[in-house]
Design a protein around this motif. Structure first.
Motif, PDB file in Angstrom:
ATOM      1  N   LYS A   1       0.832  -1.198   0.000  1.00  0.00           N
ATOM      2  CA  LYS A   1       0.000   0.000   0.000  1.00  0.00           C
ATOM      3  C   LYS A   1       0.872   1.255   0.000  1.00  0.00           C
ATOM      4  N   LYS A   2       1.973   1.177   0.744  1.00  0.00           N
ATOM      5  CA  LYS A   2       2.813   2.367   0.900  1.00  0.00           C
ATOM      6  C   LYS A   2       3.571   2.714  -0.371  1.00  0.00           C
ATOM      7  N   LYS A   3       3.865   1.711  -1.174  1.00  0.00           N
ATOM      8  CA  LYS A   3       4.600   2.033  -2.403  1.00  0.00           C
ATOM      9  C   LYS A   3       3.768   1.640  -3.618  1.00  0.00           C
ATOM     10  N   SER A   4       2.448   1.854  -3.471  1.00  0.00           N
ATOM     11  CA  SER A   4       1.548   1.384  -4.522  1.00  0.00           C
ATOM     12  C   SER A   4       1.829   2.068  -5.857  1.00  0.00           C
ATOM     13  N   ILE A   5       2.227   3.327  -5.819  1.00  0.00           N
ATOM     14  CA  ILE A   5       2.405   4.048  -7.088  1.00  0.00           C
ATOM     15  C   ILE A   5       3.578   3.467  -7.875  1.00  0.00           C
ATOM     16  N   SER A   6       4.717   3.328  -7.205  1.00  0.00           N
ATOM     17  CA  SER A   6       5.868   2.814  -7.955  1.00  0.00           C
ATOM     18  C   SER A   6       5.610   1.366  -8.377  1.00  0.00           C
ATOM     19  N   MET A   7       4.911   0.608  -7.528  1.00  0.00           N
ATOM     20  CA  MET A   7       4.616  -0.772  -7.919  1.00  0.00           C
ATOM     21  C   MET A   7       3.681  -0.810  -9.120  1.00  0.00           C
ATOM     22  N   LEU A   8       2.673   0.068  -9.114  1.00  0.00           N
ATOM     23  CA  LEU A   8       1.741   0.092 -10.248  1.00  0.00           C
ATOM     24  C   LEU A   8       2.463   0.458 -11.538  1.00  0.00           C
ATOM     25  N   VAL A   9       3.377   1.408 -11.428  1.00  0.00           N
ATOM     26  CA  VAL A   9       4.130   1.802 -12.618  1.00  0.00           C
ATOM     27  C   VAL A   9       4.854   0.589 -13.202  1.00  0.00           C
ATOM     28  N   TRP A  10       5.523  -0.162 -12.336  1.00  0.00           N
ATOM     29  CA  TRP A  10       6.269  -1.323 -12.831  1.00  0.00           C
ATOM     30  C   TRP A  10       5.341  -2.426 -13.313  1.00  0.00           C
ATOM     31  N   LEU A  11       4.208  -2.603 -12.601  1.00  0.00           N
ATOM     32  CA  LEU A  11       3.281  -3.666 -12.989  1.00  0.00           C
ATOM     33  C   LEU A  11       2.614  -3.366 -14.332  1.00  0.00           C
ATOM     34  N   LEU A  12       2.376  -2.071 -14.580  1.00  0.00           N
ATOM     35  CA  LEU A  12       1.673  -1.703 -15.811  1.00  0.00           C
ATOM     36  C   LEU A  12       2.621  -1.473 -16.986  1.00  0.00           C
ATOM     37  N   LEU A  13       3.899  -1.284 -16.666  1.00  0.00           N
ATOM     38  CA  LEU A  13       4.864  -0.973 -17.732  1.00  0.00           C
ATOM     39  C   LEU A  13       4.809  -1.948 -18.915  1.00  0.00           C
ATOM     40  N   PRO A  14       4.813  -3.274 -18.667  1.00  0.00           N
ATOM     41  CA  PRO A  14       4.807  -4.183 -19.828  1.00  0.00           C
ATOM     42  C   PRO A  14       3.554  -4.012 -20.686  1.00  0.00           C
ATOM     43  N   ILE A  15       2.408  -3.777 -20.057  1.00  0.00           N
ATOM     44  CA  ILE A  15       1.160  -3.647 -20.811  1.00  0.00           C
ATOM     45  C   ILE A  15       1.161  -2.349 -21.605  1.00  0.00           C
ATOM     46  N   VAL A  16       1.359  -1.246 -20.893  1.00  0.00           N
ATOM     47  CA  VAL A  16       1.300   0.059 -21.549  1.00  0.00           C
ATOM     48  C   VAL A  16       2.437   0.187 -22.567  1.00  0.00           C
ATOM     49  N   GLY A  17       3.627  -0.237 -22.173  1.00  0.00           N
ATOM     50  CA  GLY A  17       4.779  -0.146 -23.065  1.00  0.00           C
ATOM     51  C   GLY A  17       4.560  -0.901 -24.360  1.00  0.00           C
ATOM     52  N   THR A  18       4.026  -2.121 -24.250  1.00  0.00           N
ATOM     53  CA  THR A  18       3.822  -2.923 -25.454  1.00  0.00           C
ATOM     54  C   THR A  18       2.791  -2.268 -26.374  1.00  0.00           C
ATOM     55  N   ILE A  19       1.686  -1.812 -25.781  1.00  0.00           N
ATOM     56  CA  ILE A  19       0.632  -1.211 -26.610  1.00  0.00           C
ATOM     57  C   ILE A  19       1.167   0.039 -27.310  1.00  0.00           C
ATOM     58  N   LEU A  20       1.897   0.871 -26.549  1.00  0.00           N
ATOM     59  CA  LEU A  20       2.455   2.080 -27.159  1.00  0.00           C
ATOM     60  C   LEU A  20       3.435   1.712 -28.272  1.00  0.00           C
ATOM     61  N   PHE A  21       4.288   0.744 -27.975  1.00  0.00           N
ATOM     62  CA  PHE A  21       5.297   0.361 -28.965  1.00  0.00           C
ATOM     63  C   PHE A  21       4.648  -0.144 -30.245  1.00  0.00           C
ATOM     64  N   ILE A  22       3.699  -1.062 -30.078  1.00  0.00           N
ATOM     65  CA  ILE A  22       3.094  -1.679 -31.263  1.00  0.00           C
ATOM     66  C   ILE A  22       2.285  -0.660 -32.062  1.00  0.00           C
ATOM     67  N   THR A  23       1.492   0.168 -31.348  1.00  0.00           N
ATOM     68  CA  THR A  23       0.670   1.118 -32.105  1.00  0.00           C
ATOM     69  C   THR A  23       1.544   2.157 -32.796  1.00  0.00           C
ATOM     70  N   SER A  24       2.606   2.609 -32.111  1.00  0.00           N
ATOM     71  CA  SER A  24       3.423   3.619 -32.774  1.00  0.00           C
ATOM     72  C   SER A  24       4.249   2.980 -33.897  1.00  0.00           C
ATOM     73  N   ALA A  25       4.660   1.735 -33.710  1.00  0.00           N
ATOM     74  CA  ALA A  25       5.382   1.067 -34.798  1.00  0.00           C
ATOM     75  C   ALA A  25       4.490   0.929 -36.023  1.00  0.00           C
ATOM     76  N   ASN A  26       3.221   0.598 -35.783  1.00  0.00           N
ATOM     77  CA  ASN A  26       2.280   0.488 -36.899  1.00  0.00           C
ATOM     78  C   ASN A  26       2.068   1.831 -37.577  1.00  0.00           C
ATOM     79  N   ALA A  27       1.985   2.887 -36.724  1.00  0.00           N
ATOM     80  CA  ALA A  27       1.766   4.216 -37.280  1.00  0.00           C
ATOM     81  C   ALA A  27       2.951   4.619 -38.143  1.00  0.00           C
ATOM     82  N   ILE A  28       4.154   4.326 -37.644  1.00  0.00           N
ATOM     83  CA  ILE A  28       5.345   4.678 -38.420  1.00  0.00           C
ATOM     84  C   ILE A  28       5.359   3.921 -39.737  1.00  0.00           C
ATOM     85  N   GLN A  29       4.954   2.657 -39.662  1.00  0.00           N
ATOM     86  CA  GLN A  29       4.913   1.853 -40.872  1.00  0.00           C
ATOM     87  C   GLN A  29       3.936   2.459 -41.888  1.00  0.00           C
TER      88      GLN A  29
END
Ligand SMILES: Nc1ncnc2c1ncn2[C@@H]1O[C@H](COP(=O)(O)OP(=O)(O)OP(=O)(O)O)[C@@H](O)[C@H]1O
Ligand SMILES: [Mg+2]
Lengths: 223, 377
Positions: B13-41
């Motif tokens: 609970k005390k470090k929920s923000i930093s934990m959430l950032v790390w927990l969500l990084l793979p999801i958000v990072g992948t979606i951003l990467f794939i969508t922007s890669a598609n856009a660039i393509q």
């Protein structure tokens, strides 16, 4: 009753404790004095089962430290020299955290009461925001959750104001006299030692402290 | 277990923000990467104009097959507009399909059915011209053959002759079958066909695997933190053995992160159109357990957090490169089976259960915990 028989402890070739023998009876408060590096913390760690002696034997209520280590631990409360609490949690959460893991379960009211007995009333404050003295009080309170029979405190009152010292001292005396606990603690404050302890052990055959304390009529033993 | 969960929740609970950032990084990072890669393509596709003077089936089929080739970004325009934009260099080149295109192709004529315009700056003109020519050739060839067969039927008076449509359909089917065979062959020889749509979908989980490795390594720093805290001396005086205490904490971490893995499955289904089978969930679970076990085993070797972070980043970069997820290295470095064998990400990236590295992780974590237990006994 705690029985210490001819224990020796050395690190590498450096002998810290040499052939110590003593007993402590229920209801007794023992002061442990000696210069820096004399081995006070080392002795407390041996008594707390955290470290093992090279030679000699230890028993608590006839339980051998060697054979019944797990059972012995249930009777021991150890307050380390470094404050061992979660800085990010509040006082309440610290108490809850260690209660969940404790040998004995206690209600939230009992936990609160434990803190109040030492005049630690900042129940919901995060530990980060507490003064050094308050943290020391919490450090002791956590150790008392499982009502240990042998309480080992390593400089529990260092850096605490006189009033808090007296409060903690009074509480420890109450524990010893009313609940028959054994208490061993170290301090560099001779007034505190004088006031609180039934007997004093001078570690390392140190006559310097012995003379100071004997003048005030204490029962002083060189070990 | 509930007690341990309670104590962990207090800390989380005390470090929920930093934990959430790390927990969500793979999801958000992948979606951003794939969508922007598609856009660039999309962006990097060459804009080409096409003018349709007739709206016949064959003309539309030509347009569809140019679009399907994914080489160019095709604009269907009027003649004037197309030439205007070509002059402004907004189009690379312009192709005009003349009136009578279908008739010409069906009757086997190949001259002057398409004209094209380009500027001195056109660089996609030649490859596209080649493509259109070969498409037209394919169609005219097919039309010629059909006409020829129909003519034969007429001459020899066969009963129940095939229609023109049946013949061309048949020949297209044959062509598709042969193409499929080609692709399958290329795939098994280790080179992935560029237009294989499943390549894209594996990339999403590949990127996710790398980001997951990074986030799991960083989420495992608690083992170093707690080791250095005076609090850990209190663990000698708790009702649980150190072994059972730490293994339960580790299980809670695995479950927590796996919850976010399932979230990734849901998010990728919604945002990246991934379809995932139930068995793939078990593939993810085996991968998750392996990541946690290895991360904690590695973290346990360190005293200083900063050096652990440094090593973590190096591990992630190294595995990203040898896995060929971010940079497709298969062209530069031959894909050694040994490299795949020692790469802990390899099984997952190829869609399989992680088995060997999972066992290595479990054994090493068990040994580390036993060591803790013995030193405390
Ligand atoms: N783990 C260890 N390895 C090697 N030497 C040690 C270890 N722990 C303590 N020592 C040495 O043992 C001696 C006694 O240390 P100890 O901490 O018991 O002294 P102390 O009486 O508590 O001192 P202080 O009053 O400063 O707290 C010191 O010389 C110390 O360097
Ligand atoms: Mg000390």
């Amino acid at each position: 009753m705690l029985n210490v028989q001819a224990i020796t402890k050395s690190y590498d070739k450096n002998e810290i404790l040499d052939n110590l023998t003593f007993t402590v009876n229920p209801g007794e408060i023992i002061g442990l004095v000696g210069e820096n590096g004399a081995g006070k913390s080392t002795l407390l760690r041996l008594l707390a089962t955290i470290d093992k002696p090279n030679h000699g034997s230890l028993t608590l209520f006839d339980l051998s430290y060697k054979k019944n280590r797990k059972a012995v631990r249930k009777h021991i409360g150890y307050v380390p020299q470094d404050i061992a609490i979660w800085e990010e949690l509040s006082v309440k959460e610290n108490m809850q955290f260690f209660e969940k893991l404790s040998f004995q379960s206690k209600s939230i009211d009992e936990l609160k009461q434990l803190c109040l007995e030492m005049n630690l009333d900042k129940w919901n404050d995060p530990v980060k925001s507490l003064s050094g003295g308050m943290k020391r009080k919490l450090n002791i309170a956590i150790t008392l959750i499982h009502s240990p029979d042998l309480l080992l405190l390593d400089e529990p009152t260092v850096g605490i104001d006189l009033k808090s010292k007296k409060e903690i001292g009074a509480y420890l005396r109450k524990l010893a006299k009313e609940q028959n606990r054994m208490i061993i603690y170290t301090s560099h404050d001779m007034d505190e030692i004088n006031e609180l302890c039934d007997r004093v052990f001078c570690i390392g055959n140190d006559t310097f402290y012995e003379e100071i304390l004997r003048n005030s009529g204490k029962d002083v033993i060189l070990i | 277990m509930m007690d341990i969960l309670y104590t962990r929740l207090l800390l989380w609970k005390k470090k929920s923000i930093s934990m959430l950032v790390w927990l969500l990084l793979p999801i958000v990072g992948t979606i951003l990467f794939i969508t922007s890669a598609n856009a660039i393509q999309e962006d990097s596709k060459v804009p080409v104009g096409i003018v349709l003077e007739e709206e016949t089936a064959l003309a539309n089929e030509l347009v569809d097959s140019i679009i399907a080739s994914e080489l160019v970004f095709l604009h269907v325009l009027s003649n004037d507009r197309a030439l205007y934009e070509l002059e402004k260099h907004e189009l690379d080149s312009v192709f005009i399909i003349h009136e009578g295109f279908e008739d010409a192709v069906l009757s086997g004529k190949r001259n002057n059915i398409i004209s094209s315009y380009r500027t001195e700056l056109s660089f996609a003109y030649s490859p596209i011209k080649e493509m259109i020519v070969s498409l037209v050739q394919e169609e005219t060839g097919r039309a010629k053959a059909a006409n020829y067969i129909l003519a034969m039927y007429e001459r020899y008076g066969g009963t129940d002759p095939w229609t023109w449509d049946e013949i061309t359909e048949q020949s297209k089917q044959k062509q598709i079958d042969e193409n499929l065979l080609n692709t399958a062959f290329a795939y098994s020889s280790g080179k992935q066909a560029d237009d294989n749509p499943s390549l894209l979908s594996w990339n999403a989980w590949g990127i996710w695997a790398i980001l997951s490795l990074l986030s799991t390594l960083f989420l495992s720093d608690w083992i170093i933190r707690e080791k250095n805290l005076a609090v850990s001396t209190r663990y000698t005086f708790i009702k649980k053995s150190l072994f059972s205490y730490y293994s339960q904490v580790i299980i809670l971490y695995v479950l927590l992160i796996f919850l976010f893995d399932l979230l990734a499955v849901a998010a990728f289904t919604i945002f990246l159109d991934e379809t995932i089978s139930l068995s793939f969930v078990f593939v993810i679970l085996s991968f998750r357990i392996m990541l946690c076990m290895l991360s904690i085993s590695i973290a346990n070797l360190f005293q200083r957090i900063s050096s652990y972070y440094g090593i973590s980043i190096i591990i992630v970069l190294l595995l990203a490169i040898i896995s060929g997820i971010v940079i497709p290295i298969s062209g530069f470095i031959p894909q050694h089976s040994l490299m795949n064998f020692i790469n802990p990400l390899h099984a997952f990236i190829s869609g399989n259960m992680t088995i060997m590295w999972n066992e290595i992780g479990l054994v090493s974590i068990t040994l580390a915990l036993l060591r803790k237990e013995i030193s405390n006994a």
